[in-house]
Write a protein that holds these residues in place. Structure first.
Motif, PDB file in Angstrom:
ATOM      1  N   ASP A 175      23.018   4.638 -16.207  1.00 21.06           N
ATOM      2  CA  ASP A 175      23.553   4.740 -14.853  1.00 21.06           C
ATOM      3  C   ASP A 175      25.065   4.581 -14.767  1.00 21.06           C
ATOM      4  O   ASP A 175      25.680   5.071 -13.827  1.00 21.06           O
ATOM      5  CB  ASP A 175      22.874   3.718 -13.932  1.00 21.06           C
ATOM      6  CG  ASP A 175      21.421   4.081 -13.657  1.00 21.06           C
ATOM      7  OD1 ASP A 175      21.070   5.273 -13.777  1.00 21.06           O
ATOM      8  OD2 ASP A 175      20.639   3.178 -13.324  1.00 21.06           O
ATOM      9  N   ASP A 176      25.669   3.906 -15.748  1.00 23.40           N
ATOM     10  CA  ASP A 176      27.127   3.705 -15.694  1.00 23.40           C
ATOM     11  C   ASP A 176      27.883   4.708 -16.571  1.00 23.40           C
ATOM     12  O   ASP A 176      29.070   4.537 -16.844  1.00 23.40           O
ATOM     13  CB  ASP A 176      27.485   2.275 -16.107  1.00 23.40           C
ATOM     14  CG  ASP A 176      27.146   1.969 -17.563  1.00 23.40           C
ATOM     15  OD1 ASP A 176      26.343   2.715 -18.169  1.00 23.40           O
ATOM     16  OD2 ASP A 176      27.683   0.984 -18.088  1.00 23.40           O
ATOM     17  N   ALA A 177      27.217   5.792 -16.972  1.00 19.24           N
ATOM     18  CA  ALA A 177      27.866   6.801 -17.821  1.00 19.24           C
ATOM     19  C   ALA A 177      28.996   7.491 -17.068  1.00 19.24           C
ATOM     20  O   ALA A 177      28.926   7.679 -15.853  1.00 19.24           O
ATOM     21  CB  ALA A 177      26.845   7.829 -18.287  1.00 19.24           C
ATOM     22  N   ASP A 178      30.039   7.882 -17.800  1.00 19.93           N
ATOM     23  CA  ASP A 178      31.178   8.587 -17.214  1.00 19.93           C
ATOM     24  C   ASP A 178      30.888  10.073 -16.990  1.00 19.93           C
ATOM     25  O   ASP A 178      31.616  10.748 -16.271  1.00 19.93           O
ATOM     26  CB  ASP A 178      32.399   8.496 -18.146  1.00 19.93           C
ATOM     27  CG  ASP A 178      32.895   7.082 -18.311  1.00 19.93           C
ATOM     28  OD1 ASP A 178      32.687   6.265 -17.402  1.00 19.93           O
ATOM     29  OD2 ASP A 178      33.498   6.792 -19.364  1.00 19.93           O
ATOM     30  N   TRP A 179      29.856  10.570 -17.635  1.00 23.07           N
ATOM     31  CA  TRP A 179      29.546  11.992 -17.596  1.00 23.07           C
ATOM     32  C   TRP A 179      28.041  12.151 -17.452  1.00 23.07           C
ATOM     33  O   TRP A 179      27.281  11.342 -17.981  1.00 23.07           O
ATOM     34  CB  TRP A 179      30.019  12.641 -18.901  1.00 23.07           C
ATOM     35  CG  TRP A 179      30.136  14.124 -18.842  1.00 23.07           C
ATOM     36  CD1 TRP A 179      29.206  15.012 -19.304  1.00 23.07           C
ATOM     37  CD2 TRP A 179      31.205  14.894 -18.311  1.00 23.07           C
ATOM     38  NE1 TRP A 179      29.651  16.298 -19.083  1.00 23.07           N
ATOM     39  CE2 TRP A 179      30.876  16.257 -18.478  1.00 23.07           C
ATOM     40  CE3 TRP A 179      32.419  14.576 -17.705  1.00 23.07           C
ATOM     41  CZ2 TRP A 179      31.701  17.291 -18.068  1.00 23.07           C
ATOM     42  CZ3 TRP A 179      33.245  15.602 -17.300  1.00 23.07           C
ATOM     43  CH2 TRP A 179      32.885  16.940 -17.479  1.00 23.07           C
ATOM     44  N   ALA A 180      27.597  13.171 -16.741  1.00 23.86           N
ATOM     45  CA  ALA A 180      26.170  13.471 -16.604  1.00 23.86           C
ATOM     46  C   ALA A 180      25.929  14.907 -17.024  1.00 23.86           C
ATOM     47  O   ALA A 180      26.556  15.825 -16.483  1.00 23.86           O
ATOM     48  CB  ALA A 180      25.719  13.266 -15.163  1.00 23.86           C
ATOM     49  N   VAL A 181      25.067  15.093 -17.989  1.00 23.79           N
ATOM     50  CA  VAL A 181      24.652  16.422 -18.426  1.00 23.79           C
ATOM     51  C   VAL A 181      23.170  16.544 -18.082  1.00 23.79           C
ATOM     52  O   VAL A 181      22.355  15.764 -18.572  1.00 23.79           O
ATOM     53  CB  VAL A 181      24.886  16.622 -19.932  1.00 23.79           C
ATOM     54  CG1 VAL A 181      24.381  17.995 -20.369  1.00 23.79           C
ATOM     55  CG2 VAL A 181      26.358  16.458 -20.273  1.00 23.79           C
ATOM     56  N   THR A 182      22.855  17.502 -17.234  1.00 27.90           N
ATOM     57  CA  THR A 182      21.499  17.642 -16.712  1.00 27.90           C
ATOM     58  C   THR A 182      20.911  18.978 -17.138  1.00 27.90           C
ATOM     59  O   THR A 182      21.566  20.014 -17.038  1.00 27.90           O
ATOM     60  CB  THR A 182      21.516  17.546 -15.171  1.00 27.90           C
ATOM     61  OG1 THR A 182      22.107  16.291 -14.798  1.00 27.90           O
ATOM     62  CG2 THR A 182      20.126  17.652 -14.584  1.00 27.90           C
ATOM     63  N   VAL A 183      19.670  18.926 -17.604  1.00 33.32           N
ATOM     64  CA  VAL A 183      18.913  20.118 -17.962  1.00 33.32           C
ATOM     65  C   VAL A 183      17.780  20.245 -16.957  1.00 33.32           C
ATOM     66  O   VAL A 183      16.967  19.333 -16.813  1.00 33.32           O
ATOM     67  CB  VAL A 183      18.338  20.014 -19.388  1.00 33.32           C
ATOM     68  CG1 VAL A 183      17.518  21.257 -19.737  1.00 33.32           C
ATOM     69  CG2 VAL A 183      19.446  19.781 -20.409  1.00 33.32           C
ATOM     70  N   ALA A 184      17.764  21.372 -16.241  1.00 39.13           N
ATOM     71  CA  ALA A 184      16.721  21.630 -15.257  1.00 39.13           C
ATOM     72  C   ALA A 184      16.120  23.007 -15.532  1.00 39.13           C
ATOM     73  O   ALA A 184      16.742  23.840 -16.205  1.00 39.13           O
ATOM     74  CB  ALA A 184      17.302  21.559 -13.846  1.00 39.13           C
ATOM     75  N   ARG A 185      14.935  23.234 -15.003  1.00 42.29           N
ATOM     76  CA  ARG A 185      14.280  24.501 -15.279  1.00 42.29           C
ATOM     77  C   ARG A 185      13.692  25.090 -14.003  1.00 42.29           C
ATOM     78  O   ARG A 185      13.202  24.378 -13.141  1.00 42.29           O
ATOM     79  CB  ARG A 185      13.169  24.308 -16.315  1.00 42.29           C
ATOM     80  CG  ARG A 185      12.618  25.627 -16.856  1.00 42.29           C
ATOM     81  CD  ARG A 185      11.750  25.413 -18.072  1.00 42.29           C
ATOM     82  NE  ARG A 185      12.393  24.767 -19.173  1.00 42.29           N
ATOM     83  CZ  ARG A 185      13.105  25.387 -20.128  1.00 42.29           C
ATOM     84  NH1 ARG A 185      13.273  26.687 -20.073  1.00 42.29           N
ATOM     85  NH2 ARG A 185      13.643  24.687 -21.112  1.00 42.29           N
ATOM     86  N   LYS A 186      13.762  26.407 -13.933  1.00 46.93           N
ATOM     87  CA  LYS A 186      13.049  27.152 -12.882  1.00 46.93           C
ATOM     88  C   LYS A 186      11.623  27.325 -13.386  1.00 46.93           C
ATOM     89  O   LYS A 186      11.406  27.939 -14.439  1.00 46.93           O
ATOM     90  CB  LYS A 186      13.714  28.510 -12.673  1.00 46.93           C
ATOM     91  CG  LYS A 186      13.051  29.369 -11.622  1.00 46.93           C
ATOM     92  CD  LYS A 186      13.826  30.670 -11.440  1.00 46.93           C
ATOM     93  CE  LYS A 186      13.214  31.532 -10.348  1.00 46.93           C
ATOM     94  NZ  LYS A 186      14.033  32.753 -10.125  1.00 46.93           N
ATOM     95  N   PRO A 187      10.638  26.751 -12.705  1.00 49.89           N
ATOM     96  CA  PRO A 187       9.275  26.832 -13.229  1.00 49.89           C
ATOM     97  C   PRO A 187       8.825  28.268 -13.431  1.00 49.89           C
ATOM     98  O   PRO A 187       9.193  29.169 -12.672  1.00 49.89           O
ATOM     99  CB  PRO A 187       8.445  26.132 -12.147  1.00 49.89           C
ATOM    100  CG  PRO A 187       9.413  25.243 -11.434  1.00 49.89           C
ATOM    101  CD  PRO A 187      10.726  25.992 -11.453  1.00 49.89           C
ATOM    102  N   ALA A 188       8.022  28.454 -14.458  1.00 53.00           N
ATOM    103  CA  ALA A 188       7.421  29.761 -14.706  1.00 53.00           C
ATOM    104  C   ALA A 188       6.256  29.961 -13.752  1.00 53.00           C
ATOM    105  O   ALA A 188       5.535  29.017 -13.441  1.00 53.00           O
ATOM    106  CB  ALA A 188       6.947  29.843 -16.157  1.00 53.00           C
ATOM    107  N   LEU A 189       6.109  31.173 -13.260  1.00 51.94           N
ATOM    108  CA  LEU A 189       4.981  31.474 -12.382  1.00 51.94           C
ATOM    109  C   LEU A 189       3.701  31.510 -13.201  1.00 51.94           C
ATOM    110  O   LEU A 189       3.671  32.044 -14.311  1.00 51.94           O
ATOM    111  CB  LEU A 189       5.189  32.824 -11.692  1.00 51.94           C
ATOM    112  CG  LEU A 189       6.371  32.891 -10.730  1.00 51.94           C
ATOM    113  CD1 LEU A 189       6.508  34.314 -10.184  1.00 51.94           C
ATOM    114  CD2 LEU A 189       6.197  31.912  -9.583  1.00 51.94           C
ATOM    115  N   LEU A 190       2.661  30.947 -12.650  1.00 52.03           N
ATOM    116  CA  LEU A 190       1.358  30.976 -13.334  1.00 52.03           C
ATOM    117  C   LEU A 190       0.677  32.304 -13.034  1.00 52.03           C
ATOM    118  O   LEU A 190       0.710  32.803 -11.924  1.00 52.03           O
ATOM    119  CB  LEU A 190       0.478  29.818 -12.860  1.00 52.03           C
ATOM    120  CG  LEU A 190       1.048  28.418 -13.124  1.00 52.03           C
ATOM    121  CD1 LEU A 190       0.142  27.370 -12.546  1.00 52.03           C
ATOM    122  CD2 LEU A 190       1.221  28.205 -14.620  1.00 52.03           C
ATOM    123  N   ALA A 191       0.069  32.862 -14.061  1.00 51.88           N
ATOM    124  CA  ALA A 191      -0.606  34.168 -13.897  1.00 51.88           C
ATOM    125  C   ALA A 191      -1.880  34.034 -13.119  1.00 51.88           C
ATOM    126  O   ALA A 191      -2.515  33.051 -13.031  1.00 51.88           O
ATOM    127  CB  ALA A 191      -0.877  34.771 -15.262  1.00 51.88           C
TER     128      ALA A 191
END
Length: 195
Positions: A179-195
């Motif tokens: 929580d006290d980090a100077d930098w935030a690197v975030t990985v997010a994803r657009k969910p895949a559509l289910l068939a």
């Protein structure tokens, strides 16, 4: 619409930024941490949107690693510098109104892109990035945590758009988030559509 970057920086400031990056490269400073991380997250020969591409440094390195990269920047000086990399397809455009007419396997907004948006437009930019991602596409962003746009605001905006946060790190070299980090690197994803 004036972004924070435009309000805080002149054309001369952008030129000085380019010169600073060039000096760092000449000194042998490692400028490719973002590229290594993004490269590890995507398949070989992925199509990548470099949102807020700046000088094209990140996009050029991703292209060198075999990816097809399209860069977008609103700063005309930086966009012109990025065009010096012939392997990049560079567009002068506002992320909040972006419409390239195609989708990408991944998108990255490195180097404080979101914290330099006009306050209150960050979600609009994320919506446009979402629209440019294939189903299952990954989005990676990194910014300093001492700005007005916070990690909590990012998480709320990502959720509102439909992204699912998968990872967060304190650095581009994957040091654990705190929580006290100077930098935030975030990985997010657009969910895949289910068939």
């Amino acid at each position: 619409m004036t972004t924070r970057w435009q309000a805080e920086n002149s054309a001369e400031d952008s030129t000085r930024y380019i010169e600073r990056i060039d000096r760092l490269a000449e000194r042998g400073v490692d400028l490719h941490g973002e590229a290594r991380m993004v490269d590890a997250l995507v398949s070989p020969e992925s199509s990548i949107l470099d949102a807020g591409c700046g000088t094209g440094r990140l996009g050029a390195e991703l292209a060198r690693r075999g990816h097809r990269v399209t860069g977008v920047d609103l700063d005309p000086v930086l966009a012109e510098a990025a065009r010096a990399h012939p392997e990049l397809d560079v567009h002068f455009a506002d992320l909040t109104a972006l419409d390239l007419g195609r989708t990408f396997d991944a998108a990255v907004a490195a180097g404080n892109v979101l914290v330099y948006m006009k306050p209150g437009t960050e979600r609009e930019a994320l919506e446009r990035i979402w629209a440019h991602l294939t189903d299952g596409g990954v989005f990676v962003t990194g910014f300093a945590t001492d700005r007005d746009y916070t990690v909590a605001a990012l998480d709320a905006d990502l959720a509102a758009v439909g992204f699912v946060v998968e990872h967060r790190f304190a650095t581009w070299d994957l040091r654990p988030w705190r929580d006290d980090a100077d930098w935030a690197v975030t990985v997010a994803r657009k969910p895949a559509l289910l068939a």
